[in-house]
Design a protein around this motif. Structure first.
Motif, PDB file in Angstrom:
ATOM      1  N   PHE A 154       0.922  -1.134  -0.010  1.00 32.74           N
ATOM      2  CA  PHE A 154      -0.118   0.068   0.204  1.00 32.74           C
ATOM      3  C   PHE A 154       1.098   1.023   0.127  1.00 32.74           C
ATOM      4  CE2 PHE A 154      -2.732  -3.216   2.548  1.00 32.74           C
ATOM      5  CZ  PHE A 154      -3.635  -3.454   1.428  1.00 32.74           C
ATOM      6  N   SER A 155       0.456   2.339  -0.609  1.00 34.95           N
ATOM      7  CA  SER A 155       0.919   3.143  -0.880  1.00 34.95           C
ATOM      8  C   SER A 155       0.613   4.587  -1.391  1.00 34.95           C
ATOM      9  CB  SER A 155       3.048   2.860  -1.571  1.00 34.95           C
ATOM     10  OG  SER A 155       2.281   2.697  -2.761  1.00 34.95           O
ATOM     11  N   GLY A 156       1.233   5.646  -1.101  1.00 36.95           N
ATOM     12  CA  GLY A 156       0.305   6.847  -2.229  1.00 36.95           C
ATOM     13  C   GLY A 156       0.706   6.725  -3.892  1.00 36.95           C
ATOM     14  N   PHE A 157       2.241   6.352  -4.139  1.00 36.73           N
ATOM     15  CA  PHE A 157       1.772   5.594  -5.863  1.00 36.73           C
ATOM     16  C   PHE A 157       0.824   5.171  -6.402  1.00 36.73           C
ATOM     17  CE2 PHE A 157       3.312   3.083  -8.996  1.00 36.73           C
ATOM     18  CZ  PHE A 157       3.829   4.004 -10.135  1.00 36.73           C
ATOM     19  N   ALA A 158      -0.133   3.582  -4.931  1.00 37.46           N
ATOM     20  CA  ALA A 158      -1.203   2.712  -5.586  1.00 37.46           C
ATOM     21  C   ALA A 158      -1.926   3.569  -5.711  1.00 37.46           C
ATOM     22  CB  ALA A 158      -0.986   2.123  -4.552  1.00 37.46           C
ATOM     23  N   GLY A 159      -2.346   4.896  -5.199  1.00 36.61           N
ATOM     24  CA  GLY A 159      -3.439   5.890  -5.110  1.00 36.61           C
ATOM     25  C   GLY A 159      -3.613   6.466  -5.956  1.00 36.61           C
ATOM     26  N   ALA A 160      -2.377   6.861  -6.451  1.00 32.95           N
ATOM     27  CA  ALA A 160      -2.578   7.454  -7.474  1.00 32.95           C
ATOM     28  C   ALA A 160      -2.780   6.530  -9.094  1.00 32.95           C
ATOM     29  CB  ALA A 160      -0.769   8.209  -7.780  1.00 32.95           C
ATOM     30  N   LEU A 161      -2.074   5.581  -8.584  1.00 34.03           N
ATOM     31  CA  LEU A 161      -2.566   4.657 -10.303  1.00 34.03           C
ATOM     32  C   LEU A 161      -3.574   4.845 -10.284  1.00 34.03           C
ATOM     33  CD1 LEU A 161       0.208   1.962 -10.030  1.00 34.03           C
ATOM     34  CD2 LEU A 161       0.094   4.341 -11.418  1.00 34.03           C
ATOM     35  N   ALA A 162      -5.019   4.883  -9.312  1.00 35.93           N
ATOM     36  CA  ALA A 162      -6.286   4.462  -9.439  1.00 35.93           C
ATOM     37  C   ALA A 162      -6.791   5.738  -9.511  1.00 35.93           C
ATOM     38  CB  ALA A 162      -6.729   3.901  -8.629  1.00 35.93           C
ATOM     39  N   LEU A 163      -6.161   7.036  -9.204  1.00 34.04           N
ATOM     40  CA  LEU A 163      -6.730   8.261  -9.980  1.00 34.04           C
ATOM     41  C   LEU A 163      -6.201   8.908 -11.342  1.00 34.04           C
ATOM     42  CD1 LEU A 163      -5.836  10.730  -6.341  1.00 34.04           C
ATOM     43  CD2 LEU A 163      -8.203   9.282  -7.236  1.00 34.04           C
ATOM     44  N   SER A 164      -5.531   8.205 -11.790  1.00 34.03           N
ATOM     45  CA  SER A 164      -5.014   8.494 -13.324  1.00 34.03           C
ATOM     46  C   SER A 164      -6.118   7.995 -13.861  1.00 34.03           C
ATOM     47  CB  SER A 164      -3.631   8.104 -13.363  1.00 34.03           C
ATOM     48  OG  SER A 164      -3.182   6.497 -13.159  1.00 34.03           O
ATOM     49  N   ILE A 165      -6.280   6.283 -13.262  1.00 32.20           N
ATOM     50  CA  ILE A 165      -7.081   5.709 -14.760  1.00 32.20           C
ATOM     51  C   ILE A 165      -8.537   6.452 -14.272  1.00 32.20           C
ATOM     52  CG2 ILE A 165      -8.683   3.735 -14.297  1.00 32.20           C
ATOM     53  CD1 ILE A 165      -6.790   2.410 -13.524  1.00 32.20           C
ATOM     54  N   LEU A 166      -8.822   7.043 -13.447  1.00 34.44           N
ATOM     55  CA  LEU A 166      -9.943   7.931 -13.193  1.00 34.44           C
ATOM     56  C   LEU A 166     -10.196   9.564 -13.845  1.00 34.44           C
ATOM     57  CD1 LEU A 166     -11.067   7.804  -9.589  1.00 34.44           C
ATOM     58  CD2 LEU A 166     -11.949   6.235 -11.839  1.00 34.44           C
ATOM     59  N   MET A 167      -8.600   9.631 -14.397  1.00 29.55           N
ATOM     60  CA  MET A 167      -8.420  11.670 -15.178  1.00 29.55           C
ATOM     61  C   MET A 167      -8.200  10.995 -16.250  1.00 29.55           C
ATOM     62  SD  MET A 167      -5.368  13.511 -12.567  1.00 29.55           S
ATOM     63  CE  MET A 167      -5.324  14.431 -13.999  1.00 29.55           C
ATOM     64  N   LEU A 168      -8.225   9.447 -16.497  1.00 30.35           N
ATOM     65  CA  LEU A 168      -7.496   9.536 -17.949  1.00 30.35           C
ATOM     66  C   LEU A 168      -8.519  10.414 -19.239  1.00 30.35           C
ATOM     67  CD1 LEU A 168      -5.140   8.302 -20.266  1.00 30.35           C
ATOM     68  CD2 LEU A 168      -5.670   6.649 -19.762  1.00 30.35           C
ATOM     69  N   PRO A 169     -10.210   9.508 -18.983  1.00 28.99           N
ATOM     70  CA  PRO A 169     -10.887   9.788 -20.367  1.00 28.99           C
ATOM     71  C   PRO A 169     -10.993  11.277 -20.442  1.00 28.99           C
ATOM     72  CG  PRO A 169     -11.801   8.139 -17.688  1.00 28.99           C
ATOM     73  CD  PRO A 169     -10.243   8.133 -18.318  1.00 28.99           C
ATOM     74  N   THR A 170     -10.906  11.972 -18.910  1.00 33.34           N
ATOM     75  CA  THR A 170     -11.450  12.595 -18.914  1.00 33.34           C
ATOM     76  C   THR A 170     -10.407  13.779 -19.494  1.00 33.34           C
ATOM     77  OG1 THR A 170     -12.447  12.503 -16.446  1.00 33.34           O
ATOM     78  CG2 THR A 170     -12.692  15.249 -17.691  1.00 33.34           C
ATOM     79  N   VAL A 171      -9.645  14.151 -19.190  1.00 34.32           N
ATOM     80  CA  VAL A 171      -8.132  15.220 -20.355  1.00 34.32           C
ATOM     81  C   VAL A 171      -9.134  13.908 -21.647  1.00 34.32           C
ATOM     82  CG1 VAL A 171      -5.736  14.712 -20.361  1.00 34.32           C
ATOM     83  CG2 VAL A 171      -6.373  13.727 -17.962  1.00 34.32           C
ATOM     84  N   VAL A 172      -8.910  12.900 -21.846  1.00 34.61           N
ATOM     85  CA  VAL A 172      -8.390  12.409 -23.329  1.00 34.61           C
ATOM     86  C   VAL A 172      -9.873  13.363 -24.529  1.00 34.61           C
ATOM     87  CG1 VAL A 172      -9.604  11.262 -25.489  1.00 34.61           C
ATOM     88  CG2 VAL A 172      -7.974  10.162 -23.351  1.00 34.61           C
ATOM     89  N   ARG A 173     -10.872  12.952 -23.477  1.00 40.46           N
ATOM     90  CA  ARG A 173     -12.457  13.872 -24.403  1.00 40.46           C
ATOM     91  C   ARG A 173     -12.279  15.389 -24.379  1.00 40.46           C
ATOM     92  NH1 ARG A 173     -13.365  10.148 -27.586  1.00 40.46           N
ATOM     93  NH2 ARG A 173     -14.994   8.827 -26.786  1.00 40.46           N
ATOM     94  N   ALA A 174     -11.596  15.970 -23.029  1.00 39.98           N
ATOM     95  CA  ALA A 174     -11.677  17.402 -22.760  1.00 39.98           C
ATOM     96  C   ALA A 174     -10.370  17.783 -24.312  1.00 39.98           C
ATOM     97  CB  ALA A 174     -11.023  17.954 -21.616  1.00 39.98           C
ATOM     98  N   ALA A 175      -9.174  16.960 -23.918  1.00 45.19           N
ATOM     99  CA  ALA A 175      -8.480  17.532 -25.502  1.00 45.19           C
ATOM    100  C   ALA A 175      -9.076  17.443 -26.755  1.00 45.19           C
ATOM    101  CB  ALA A 175      -7.477  16.797 -25.181  1.00 45.19           C
ATOM    102  N   GLU A 176      -9.318  16.307 -27.154  1.00 54.89           N
ATOM    103  CA  GLU A 176      -9.785  16.134 -28.496  1.00 54.89           C
ATOM    104  C   GLU A 176     -10.691  16.826 -28.360  1.00 54.89           C
ATOM    105  OE1 GLU A 176     -12.698  12.124 -30.531  1.00 54.89           O
ATOM    106  OE2 GLU A 176     -12.479  12.290 -27.998  1.00 54.89           O
ATOM    107  N   GLU A 177     -12.091  17.418 -27.872  1.00 50.95           N
ATOM    108  CA  GLU A 177     -12.731  18.572 -28.135  1.00 50.95           C
ATOM    109  C   GLU A 177     -12.469  19.966 -28.424  1.00 50.95           C
ATOM    110  OE1 GLU A 177     -15.790  17.960 -28.672  1.00 50.95           O
ATOM    111  OE2 GLU A 177     -15.665  16.038 -28.370  1.00 50.95           O
TER     112      GLU A 177
END
Length: 303
Positions: A154-177
Motif C-alpha cells: 500500500f502506498s501513495g503511488f498505488a493510489g495515484a495509479l487508481a486516480l490516473s485511471i479516473l483522470m484519463l478519460p476526462t483528459v482525453v475527451r477534453a483535449a479531443e474536443e
C-alpha cells in the motif's frame, strides 16, 4: 364608398412595433425562467460552501496545517492534517503526470491521425467505457493487479495509479474536443508552407488549443482530488507524516475527512470540517493557477 385612407396598408413601423412587443414579452419571460433556473442551481452550491466554511474556518489554524495526527487521540483538541495535505498533493501530482501525457497523445492520435481508422474507433469506444467506470472499480483493479498480484505494498503511488485511471478519460475527451475546435485553415496554411505534420501539431495546433486543454486537465484534477474509494483500497490509513509516496501507507485529505467523520465526537468532526475546507481551497487554488497559465499562454487579441 371606400376612401383612400381606408385602403392604405399599415406601415412597416407599426408591424415591427407590434411584433417587437410580443418578442420582448417572450424574451422577458425566458430571461426570468433562465435566472430562476440559475438561482435554483446555485442555492445548493452556495449552501454547501457556506456550511463548509462556517464549520471549517473555526478549526483551521497553523497547528492544523503544520501537524499530523500522530499520538493524538480522537477526543484530543490538537492534531492537524499536514500529513493528509502532503499526501493529496503528491498523489494528485503523480496521477496528473501519468494521465496527462497519455491522454494528450491519445487525443492527438484520434483527431490528427486516426480519422476513419478502425483503431481510432476502438480507442474512442474504450474511452467512453472508462468514463463511466465507478471510482471503486479503479481502486479494486489497482488493488488486485498492483498489490495482490505483483506484490507491491500500500502506498501513495498505488493510489495515484487508481486516480490516473479516473483522470484519463476526462483528459482525453477534453483535449479531443479542444483540438477539434482548431480551424483546419491553420493546419492547411502550415502544410502549404512545407511544415511537417508533427511540427504543425506542436507549433500550431497545441498552442491554439492550450487554454481549453488546461481547463480540461483542471476538471479532471478537481474530480479525482476528492475521491475516497480508490484511496481506501490502495493507500490505507496512517496518522504519521510520510513524504515518500512509493513506500508505505500515506494519508490523503479525503481519507482524513472520512476517518474523522467516523469518530463520534465533536473534536474529530470539527477536524473533518476543516479538512473539507482545506480540500476545497486547494482545488480552488489549482484552478486559479490554471486560469493564470491559460491567460498567460493565450494568443494576444487586438494587438
Amino acid at each position: 364608398m371606400t376612401t383612400t385612407q381606408d385602403i392604405v396598408p399599415r406601415g412597416p413601423v407599426d408591424v415591427v412595433a407590434s411584433v417587437s412587443l410580443g418578442r420582448r414579452l417572450k424574451d422577458l419571460f425566458v430571461r426570468v425562467l433562465v435566472w430562476l433556473a440559475f438561482a435554483i442551481a446555485v442555492v445548493p452550491l452556495v449552501s454547501v460552501i457556506w456550511l463548509v466554511v462556517k464549520n471549517g474556518l473555526a478549526r483551521i489554524d497553523m497547528t492544523f496545517l503544520t501537524h499530523s495526527m500522530r499520538n493524538i487521540a480522537p477526543r484530543d483538541p490538537g492534531g492537524g492534517a499536514y500529513h493528509a495535505i502532503l499526501g493529496t498533493l503528491e498523489q494528485v501530482l503523480i496521477a496528473t503526470i501519468i494521465s496527462v501525457p497519455i491522454g494528450l497523445l491519445t487525443a492527438i492520435y484520434l483527431v490528427e491521425y486516426g480519422k476513419g481508422r478502425r483503431l481510432a474507433r476502438y480507442i474512442s469506444f474504450f474511452v467512453d467505457v472508462m468514463t463511466g467506470i465507478p471510482s471503486v472499480v479503479a481502486g479494486l483493479f489497482v488493488l488486485a493487479f498492483w498489490i495482490l498480484i505483483l506484490g507491491f505494498q500500500f502506498s501513495g503511488f498505488a493510489g495515484a495509479l487508481a486516480l490516473s485511471i479516473l483522470m484519463l478519460p476526462t483528459v482525453v475527451r477534453a483535449a479531443e474536443e479542444m483540438l477539434k475546435l482548431v480551424p483546419n485553415e491553420l493546419r492547411e496554411a502550415s502544410y502549404a508552407l512545407g511544415v511537417p505534420r508533427w511540427k504543425t501539431i506542436v507549433r500550431i495546433v497545441l498552442p491554439t488549443a492550450l487554454t481549453g486543454i488546461i481547463t480540461g486537465v483542471m476538471l479532471a484534477i478537481a474530480r479525482v482530488a476528492g475521491e475516497t474509494a480508490p484511496l481506501l483500497l490502495t493507500v490505507f490509513f496512517t496518522s504519521s507524516i510520510n513524504p515518500d509516496p512509493f513506500n508505505g501507507p500515506q494519508m490523503g485529505l479525503p481519507l482524513y475527512i472520512f476517518d474523522q467523520m467516523g469518530r463520534p465526537n465533536d473534536t474529530a468532526i470539527a477536524r473533518a470540517w476543516a479538512g473539507a475546507l482545506t480540500l476545497i481551497v486547494i482545488v480552488m487554488l489549482l484552478n486559479l493557477v490554471a486560469r493564470l497559465i491559460a491567460w498567460w499562454r493565450a494568443p494576444a487579441k487586438g494587438r
